[in-house]
Write a protein that holds these residues in place. Sequence first.
Motif, PDB file in Angstrom:
ATOM      1  N   MET A   1      60.307 -42.730  24.185  1.00  0.00           N
ATOM      2  CA  MET A   1      60.705 -42.134  22.930  1.00  0.00           C
ATOM      3  C   MET A   1      59.699 -42.536  21.855  1.00  0.00           C
ATOM      4  SD  MET A   1      64.061 -42.569  20.404  1.00  0.00           S
ATOM      5  CE  MET A   1      64.995 -43.502  21.516  1.00  0.00           C
ATOM      6  N   LYS A   2      59.333 -41.599  21.037  1.00  0.00           N
ATOM      7  CA  LYS A   2      58.419 -41.851  19.923  1.00  0.00           C
ATOM      8  C   LYS A   2      59.088 -41.325  18.651  1.00  0.00           C
ATOM      9  CE  LYS A   2      53.801 -40.672  18.300  1.00  0.00           C
ATOM     10  NZ  LYS A   2      52.566 -39.958  18.626  1.00  0.00           N
ATOM     11  N   ILE A   3      59.172 -42.183  17.639  1.00  0.00           N
ATOM     12  CA  ILE A   3      59.798 -41.817  16.370  1.00  0.00           C
ATOM     13  C   ILE A   3      58.762 -41.964  15.272  1.00  0.00           C
ATOM     14  CG2 ILE A   3      61.613 -42.412  14.714  1.00  0.00           C
ATOM     15  CD1 ILE A   3      63.136 -43.644  17.135  1.00  0.00           C
ATOM     16  N   GLU A   4      58.632 -40.961  14.442  1.00  0.00           N
ATOM     17  CA  GLU A   4      57.710 -41.030  13.303  1.00  0.00           C
ATOM     18  C   GLU A   4      58.497 -41.004  12.005  1.00  0.00           C
ATOM     19  OE1 GLU A   4      54.766 -37.953  13.459  1.00  0.00           O
ATOM     20  OE2 GLU A   4      53.913 -38.705  15.331  1.00  0.00           O
ATOM     21  N   ARG A   5      58.105 -41.856  11.077  1.00  0.00           N
ATOM     22  CA  ARG A   5      58.662 -41.882   9.723  1.00  0.00           C
ATOM     23  C   ARG A   5      57.495 -41.814   8.756  1.00  0.00           C
ATOM     24  NH1 ARG A   5      62.890 -40.484  11.885  1.00  0.00           N
ATOM     25  NH2 ARG A   5      64.518 -41.974  12.434  1.00  0.00           N
ATOM     26  N   HIS A   6      57.741 -41.257   7.585  1.00  0.00           N
ATOM     27  CA  HIS A   6      56.631 -41.038   6.658  1.00  0.00           C
ATOM     28  C   HIS A   6      56.930 -41.596   5.273  1.00  0.00           C
ATOM     29  CE1 HIS A   6      54.801 -38.350   9.581  1.00  0.00           C
ATOM     30  NE2 HIS A   6      56.040 -37.919   9.803  1.00  0.00           N
ATOM     31  N   GLY A   7      55.913 -42.126   4.674  1.00  0.00           N
ATOM     32  CA  GLY A   7      55.943 -42.573   3.293  1.00  0.00           C
ATOM     33  C   GLY A   7      54.622 -42.177   2.671  1.00  0.00           C
ATOM     34  N   SER A   8      54.589 -42.156   1.353  1.00  0.00           N
ATOM     35  CA  SER A   8      53.338 -41.788   0.694  1.00  0.00           C
ATOM     36  C   SER A   8      53.173 -42.558  -0.607  1.00  0.00           C
ATOM     37  CB  SER A   8      53.298 -40.275   0.416  1.00  0.00           C
ATOM     38  OG  SER A   8      54.361 -39.907  -0.454  1.00  0.00           O
ATOM     39  N   ALA A   9      51.930 -42.623  -1.034  1.00  0.00           N
ATOM     40  CA  ALA A   9      51.600 -43.289  -2.297  1.00  0.00           C
ATOM     41  C   ALA A   9      50.610 -42.419  -3.043  1.00  0.00           C
ATOM     42  CB  ALA A   9      51.003 -44.663  -2.035  1.00  0.00           C
ATOM     43  N   LEU A  10      50.777 -42.381  -4.340  1.00  0.00           N
ATOM     44  CA  LEU A  10      49.881 -41.650  -5.224  1.00  0.00           C
ATOM     45  C   LEU A  10      49.336 -42.651  -6.229  1.00  0.00           C
ATOM     46  CD1 LEU A  10      48.825 -38.865  -6.157  1.00  0.00           C
ATOM     47  CD2 LEU A  10      50.912 -38.657  -7.525  1.00  0.00           C
ATOM     48  N   TRP A  11      48.038 -42.624  -6.515  1.00  0.00           N
ATOM     49  CA  TRP A  11      47.418 -43.579  -7.428  1.00  0.00           C
ATOM     50  C   TRP A  11      46.555 -42.833  -8.430  1.00  0.00           C
ATOM     51  CZ3 TRP A  11      48.352 -48.546  -8.249  1.00  0.00           C
ATOM     52  CH2 TRP A  11      47.450 -49.280  -9.012  1.00  0.00           C
ATOM     53  N   TYR A  12      46.642 -43.201  -9.694  1.00  0.00           N
ATOM     54  CA  TYR A  12      45.832 -42.647 -10.765  1.00  0.00           C
ATOM     55  C   TYR A  12      45.031 -43.760 -11.410  1.00  0.00           C
ATOM     56  CZ  TYR A  12      49.054 -38.688 -10.541  1.00  0.00           C
ATOM     57  OH  TYR A  12      49.813 -37.628 -10.115  1.00  0.00           O
ATOM     58  N   GLY A  13      43.750 -43.555 -11.586  1.00  0.00           N
ATOM     59  CA  GLY A  13      42.917 -44.504 -12.317  1.00  0.00           C
ATOM     60  C   GLY A  13      42.296 -45.550 -11.433  1.00  0.00           C
ATOM     61  N   GLY A  14      41.621 -46.465 -12.099  1.00  0.00           N
ATOM     62  CA  GLY A  14      40.895 -47.516 -11.401  1.00  0.00           C
ATOM     63  C   GLY A  14      41.738 -48.760 -11.211  1.00  0.00           C
ATOM     64  N   PHE A  15      41.031 -49.844 -11.020  1.00  0.00           N
ATOM     65  CA  PHE A  15      41.672 -51.136 -10.835  1.00  0.00           C
ATOM     66  C   PHE A  15      41.178 -52.052 -11.934  1.00  0.00           C
ATOM     67  CE2 PHE A  15      42.161 -55.372  -9.137  1.00  0.00           C
ATOM     68  CZ  PHE A  15      43.366 -55.300  -8.464  1.00  0.00           C
ATOM     69  N   PRO A  16      41.975 -52.736 -12.680  1.00  0.00           N
ATOM     70  CA  PRO A  16      43.404 -52.956 -12.539  1.00  0.00           C
ATOM     71  C   PRO A  16      44.274 -52.080 -13.438  1.00  0.00           C
ATOM     72  CG  PRO A  16      42.550 -54.616 -13.999  1.00  0.00           C
ATOM     73  CD  PRO A  16      41.381 -53.725 -13.593  1.00  0.00           C
ATOM     74  N   GLN A  17      43.681 -51.169 -14.195  1.00  0.00           N
ATOM     75  CA  GLN A  17      44.471 -50.400 -15.158  1.00  0.00           C
ATOM     76  C   GLN A  17      45.262 -49.251 -14.542  1.00  0.00           C
ATOM     77  OE1 GLN A  17      41.137 -50.843 -15.371  1.00  0.00           O
ATOM     78  NE2 GLN A  17      41.041 -52.447 -16.938  1.00  0.00           N
ATOM     79  N   GLY A  18      44.957 -48.880 -13.316  1.00  0.00           N
ATOM     80  CA  GLY A  18      45.608 -47.733 -12.692  1.00  0.00           C
ATOM     81  C   GLY A  18      47.096 -47.927 -12.481  1.00  0.00           C
ATOM     82  N   ARG A  19      47.709 -46.858 -12.045  1.00  0.00           N
ATOM     83  CA  ARG A  19      49.146 -46.881 -11.772  1.00  0.00           C
ATOM     84  C   ARG A  19      49.432 -45.840 -10.696  1.00  0.00           C
ATOM     85  NH1 ARG A  19      47.898 -43.308 -15.098  1.00  0.00           N
ATOM     86  NH2 ARG A  19      49.106 -41.525 -15.743  1.00  0.00           N
ATOM     87  N   GLY A  20      50.592 -45.945 -10.106  1.00  0.00           N
ATOM     88  CA  GLY A  20      50.908 -44.991  -9.065  1.00  0.00           C
ATOM     89  C   GLY A  20      52.390 -44.897  -8.799  1.00  0.00           C
TER      90      GLY A  20
END
Length: 156
Positions: A1-20
């Motif tokens: 049995m194989k189960i797949e789950r999904h999550g995602s991340a979105l990021w705006y800007g650089g480091f360290p000022q960015g956010r997501g």
Amino acid sequence: MKIERHGSALWYGGFPQGRGSLSTESGALDDHYYNVASRFDRHVGSNPEELLAAAHAGCFNMVLAMVLAEAHLTATELQTSATVVLEQQFSGFVIASVHLSVRAVVPDADPLVFRRLAALARAKCPLSRLFNAMVTIETELSGDWGALRQPVVARS
């Protein structure tokens, strides 16, 4: 049995000022805010480590319930908290360790047998095996035998 789950991340800007934002396919998280300050300085927002901690605690509880059932025991309550330790090392940031703290109510459970079953559940838990870090466990059992609190240390 194989189960797949999904999550995602979105990021705006650089480091360290960015956010997501973080999202899961189930909707448990839907554009949940995170940034550098929420990860490293305990500011408002989430971070990957607390999500791993919650996932690990949930995964462990399910596996422990299964291991207990195989031993003909049933927990009336399993309360697990996980502490994920993120450390800066020479090579960069790493998850150095994870500590599980389990409080359980298991009628008719022998404390020594429970400790052994909890250690087995830690070893069988897919998330425990995912980490390249030491995963420790501390158990507290309540039931017909009274309470026992003793650390069980195991290495992934």
